[in-house]
Design a protein around this motif. Structure first.
Motif, PDB file in Angstrom:
ATOM      1  N   MET A 250       0.828  -1.211   0.000  1.00 57.40           N
ATOM      2  CA  MET A 250       0.000   0.000   0.000  1.00 57.40           C
ATOM      3  C   MET A 250       0.865   1.265   0.000  1.00 57.40           C
ATOM      4  N   ASN A 251       1.938   1.259   0.842  1.00 65.06           N
ATOM      5  CA  ASN A 251       2.828   2.420   0.890  1.00 65.06           C
ATOM      6  C   ASN A 251       3.501   2.652  -0.451  1.00 65.06           C
ATOM      7  N   GLU A 252       3.888   1.549  -1.117  1.00 64.16           N
ATOM      8  CA  GLU A 252       4.512   1.664  -2.433  1.00 64.16           C
ATOM      9  C   GLU A 252       3.549   2.252  -3.447  1.00 64.16           C
ATOM     10  N   LEU A 253       2.274   1.842  -3.349  1.00 67.08           N
ATOM     11  CA  LEU A 253       1.252   2.370  -4.253  1.00 67.08           C
ATOM     12  C   LEU A 253       1.065   3.865  -4.027  1.00 67.08           C
ATOM     13  N   LYS A 254       1.012   4.285  -2.762  1.00 66.47           N
ATOM     14  CA  LYS A 254       0.864   5.705  -2.461  1.00 66.47           C
ATOM     15  C   LYS A 254       2.071   6.493  -2.953  1.00 66.47           C
ATOM     16  N   ARG A 255       3.275   5.905  -2.804  1.00 67.48           N
ATOM     17  CA  ARG A 255       4.479   6.574  -3.273  1.00 67.48           C
ATOM     18  C   ARG A 255       4.425   6.801  -4.771  1.00 67.48           C
ATOM     19  N   ARG A 256       3.971   5.784  -5.501  1.00 61.62           N
ATOM     20  CA  ARG A 256       3.870   5.905  -6.954  1.00 61.62           C
ATOM     21  C   ARG A 256       2.841   6.961  -7.348  1.00 61.62           C
ATOM     22  N   GLU A 257       1.710   6.990  -6.638  1.00 56.84           N
ATOM     23  CA  GLU A 257       0.671   7.979  -6.929  1.00 56.84           C
ATOM     24  C   GLU A 257       1.185   9.393  -6.670  1.00 56.84           C
ATOM     25  N   THR A 258       1.955   9.551  -5.572  1.00 59.09           N
ATOM     26  CA  THR A 258       2.515  10.860  -5.254  1.00 59.09           C
ATOM     27  C   THR A 258       3.520  11.299  -6.307  1.00 59.09           C
ATOM     28  N   THR A 259       4.373  10.352  -6.735  1.00 58.00           N
ATOM     29  CA  THR A 259       5.346  10.644  -7.775  1.00 58.00           C
ATOM     30  C   THR A 259       4.652  11.044  -9.067  1.00 58.00           C
ATOM     31  N   ARG A 260       3.590  10.326  -9.423  1.00 63.74           N
ATOM     32  CA  ARG A 260       2.822  10.625 -10.645  1.00 63.74           C
ATOM     33  C   ARG A 260       2.200  12.004 -10.560  1.00 63.74           C
ATOM     34  N   ALA A 261       1.672  12.363  -9.370  1.00 64.05           N
ATOM     35  CA  ALA A 261       1.029  13.669  -9.211  1.00 64.05           C
ATOM     36  C   ALA A 261       2.039  14.807  -9.305  1.00 64.05           C
ATOM     37  N   ASN A 262       3.282  14.555  -8.868  1.00 63.53           N
ATOM     38  CA  ASN A 262       4.307  15.602  -8.892  1.00 63.53           C
ATOM     39  C   ASN A 262       5.048  15.677 -10.221  1.00 63.53           C
ATOM     40  N   THR A 263       4.829  14.705 -11.083  1.00 63.98           N
ATOM     41  CA  THR A 263       5.501  14.702 -12.384  1.00 63.98           C
ATOM     42  C   THR A 263       4.760  15.607 -13.362  1.00 63.98           C
ATOM     43  N   PRO A 264       5.443  16.573 -13.975  1.00 66.35           N
ATOM     44  CA  PRO A 264       4.762  17.425 -14.964  1.00 66.35           C
ATOM     45  C   PRO A 264       4.214  16.577 -16.106  1.00 66.35           C
ATOM     46  N   LEU A 265       3.074  16.986 -16.636  1.00 71.30           N
ATOM     47  CA  LEU A 265       2.554  16.278 -17.800  1.00 71.30           C
ATOM     48  C   LEU A 265       3.476  16.496 -18.994  1.00 71.30           C
ATOM     49  N   ILE A 266       3.956  17.714 -19.133  1.00 68.09           N
ATOM     50  CA  ILE A 266       4.932  18.003 -20.188  1.00 68.09           C
ATOM     51  C   ILE A 266       5.974  18.960 -19.625  1.00 68.09           C
ATOM     52  N   ALA A 267       7.224  18.711 -19.981  1.00 66.27           N
ATOM     53  CA  ALA A 267       8.320  19.526 -19.459  1.00 66.27           C
ATOM     54  C   ALA A 267       9.419  19.646 -20.497  1.00 66.27           C
ATOM     55  N   THR A 268      10.074  20.783 -20.504  1.00 71.42           N
ATOM     56  CA  THR A 268      11.214  21.001 -21.397  1.00 71.42           C
ATOM     57  C   THR A 268      12.404  21.494 -20.576  1.00 71.42           C
ATOM     58  N   ARG A 269      13.584  21.212 -21.074  1.00 73.84           N
ATOM     59  CA  ARG A 269      14.792  21.756 -20.458  1.00 73.84           C
ATOM     60  C   ARG A 269      15.722  22.215 -21.585  1.00 73.84           C
ATOM     61  N   ASP A 270      15.990  23.520 -21.588  1.00 73.96           N
ATOM     62  CA  ASP A 270      16.890  24.125 -22.588  1.00 73.96           C
ATOM     63  C   ASP A 270      16.470  23.763 -24.011  1.00 73.96           C
ATOM     64  N   LEU A 271      15.182  23.729 -24.261  1.00 70.83           N
ATOM     65  CA  LEU A 271      14.665  23.351 -25.577  1.00 70.83           C
ATOM     66  C   LEU A 271      14.914  24.466 -26.584  1.00 70.83           C
ATOM     67  N   ALA A 272      15.421  24.088 -27.738  1.00 69.86           N
ATOM     68  CA  ALA A 272      15.700  25.071 -28.784  1.00 69.86           C
ATOM     69  C   ALA A 272      15.268  24.532 -30.137  1.00 69.86           C
ATOM     70  N   LYS A 273      14.834  25.456 -30.999  1.00 67.21           N
ATOM     71  CA  LYS A 273      14.518  25.115 -32.375  1.00 67.21           C
ATOM     72  C   LYS A 273      15.108  26.180 -33.288  1.00 67.21           C
ATOM     73  N   HIS A 274      16.055  25.766 -34.110  1.00 62.10           N
ATOM     74  CA  HIS A 274      16.710  26.675 -35.050  1.00 62.10           C
ATOM     75  C   HIS A 274      16.422  26.220 -36.473  1.00 62.10           C
ATOM     76  N   PHE A 275      16.296  27.171 -37.363  1.00 62.70           N
ATOM     77  CA  PHE A 275      16.101  26.889 -38.779  1.00 62.70           C
ATOM     78  C   PHE A 275      17.264  27.484 -39.570  1.00 62.70           C
ATOM     79  N   THR A 276      17.619  26.813 -40.654  1.00 62.31           N
ATOM     80  CA  THR A 276      18.623  27.359 -41.569  1.00 62.31           C
ATOM     81  C   THR A 276      17.898  27.981 -42.754  1.00 62.31           C
ATOM     82  N   VAL A 277      18.145  29.250 -43.005  1.00 68.07           N
ATOM     83  CA  VAL A 277      17.480  29.956 -44.103  1.00 68.07           C
ATOM     84  C   VAL A 277      18.517  30.454 -45.087  1.00 68.07           C
ATOM     85  N   GLY A 278      18.099  30.569 -46.346  1.00 70.17           N
ATOM     86  CA  GLY A 278      18.988  31.074 -47.385  1.00 70.17           C
ATOM     87  C   GLY A 278      20.072  30.089 -47.770  1.00 70.17           C
ATOM     88  N   LYS A 279      19.840  28.808 -47.515  1.00 70.92           N
ATOM     89  CA  LYS A 279      20.858  27.812 -47.818  1.00 70.92           C
ATOM     90  C   LYS A 279      20.866  27.499 -49.315  1.00 70.92           C
TER      91      LYS A 279
END
Length: 338
Positions: free
Chosen positions: A1-30
């Motif tokens: 039961m404690n393990e189940l609660k731990r997993r539920e707590t971890t799931r609740a604290n986990t962002p649904l979506i997260a980024t870290r240093d995300l970048a998008k670059h395009f090359t133009v005029g190539k």
């Protein structure tokens, strides 16, 4: 039961979506010549978390990179660098086969409903295609689910056999919403979903978004340039400028006391009710710099009335000022000054 609660707590604290240093670059005029082309820094080092059930408003001027970021979050664009996680799993480099179950859980609603709907297909086929691809319903139950979807977005089931050109702009956007809901997603990235609509229709669509969030427990990333609309629907707001985040905070706190000069200038243009007082209008001088050649220091330094030498040479990072309010500024405004 404690393990189940731990997993539920971890799931609740986990962002649904997260980024870290995300970048998008395009090359133009190539060209065929080696070394040709220039780099366009559309999204630059974005670190962001969005949790289950919240609505994050993403605002900024045209050209700030909001739509590009939205497409990176849904992997319509492959990030140039950084990481992207969905529900705790890294999907930055996941191939199309591995992305299939993830795509069911995240959907995108586009700005122009006319351009995002295939004019040669009936609504039944447009909305039902993803249902069949992902196997959301058994074949004999698909039609019933499509009729239910039309009811959810406020349209008649008889519209399923019509073509997109037979509808108004607001009705087409409702069809686009039904298409996104068809696979029962958890996250919806809405890219300027009301900007192409009349003001009266905008209010109806915004109310629909709010109703669906409560009814279906959805998580939104709501991209818009209309700060009044964003305030109505968002629990938190992130402000972008030239591909970077400059301020993030809870909606009421950010609107009441912005700490970045750019956020302050944006909010000064929002109409205020007379009994709530009026902000002094702040007019930014100059144009937003080119993402092909962004300033070396703070990207806002070329237009900021408070810019100092440090701002022109050193790029500020997001700093936490308490309660999740983050600001990327060397000299943030006093929270009580507004």
């Amino acid at each position: 039961m404690n393990e189940l609660k731990r997993r539920e707590t971890t799931r609740a604290n986990t962002p649904l979506i997260a980024t870290r240093d995300l970048a998008k670059h395009f090359t133009v005029g190539k060209t065929m010549r080696p070394g040709s082309g220039r780099t366009l820094y559309a999204v630059d080092d974005i670190t962001l978390e969005v949790h289950q059930g919240e609505t994050l408003g993403l605002v900024g001027e045209s050209g700030s990179g909001k739509s590009t970021l939205g497409r990176c979050l849904t992997r319509l664009y492959d990030p140039t660098s950084g990481t992207l996680e969905f529900d705790g799993s890294d999907i930055t480099r996941t191939g199309e086969r591995g992305l299939l179950p993830v795509r069911r859980r995240m959907q995108m609603i586009f700005q122009d409903p006319s351009a995002s709907l295939n004019p040669k297909r009936r609504v039944r086929d447009i909305v039902g295609e993803a249902v069949r691809v992902h196997g959301i319903r058994k074949s004999n139950a698909v039609d019933h689910w499509l009729e239910e979807l039309m009811d959810i977005v406020g349209l008649s089931a008889e519209y399923l056999d019509r073509y997109p050109h037979e509808f108004s702009g607001g009705q087409r956007q409702r069809i686009g919403i039904a298409r996104a809901l068809a696979v029962e997603p958890e996250l919806i990235v809405a890219d300027e979903p009301v900007s192409a609509l009349d003001v009266s229709v905008q209010a109806q669509i915004v109310n629909l978004f709010s109703d669906l969030r409560e009814r279906l427990n959805l998580t939104y990333i709501f991209i818009a340039h209309d700060l009044a609309v964003v305030r109505q629907v968002s629990s938190r707001v992130a402000v972008m400028y030239l591909g970077s985040l400059v301020e993030i905070g809870k909606t009421d706190a950010l609107y009441r006391a912005p700490r970045h000069p750019y956020t302050q200038a944006l909010l000064s243009a929002v109409p205020q009710a007379e009994n709530r007082g009026k902000r002094q209008r702040i007019l930014l001088e100059g144009e937003i710099p080119s993402p092909l050649d962004p300033p070396k220091g703070c990207k806002f330094s070329t237009r900021c009335p408070f810019a100092a030498d440090r701002c022109r040479s050193e790029r500020p990072k997001l700093q936490d000022f308490g309660d999740g309010h983050q600001v990327a500024c060397h000299y943030p405004l006093d929270a009580a000054a507004d």
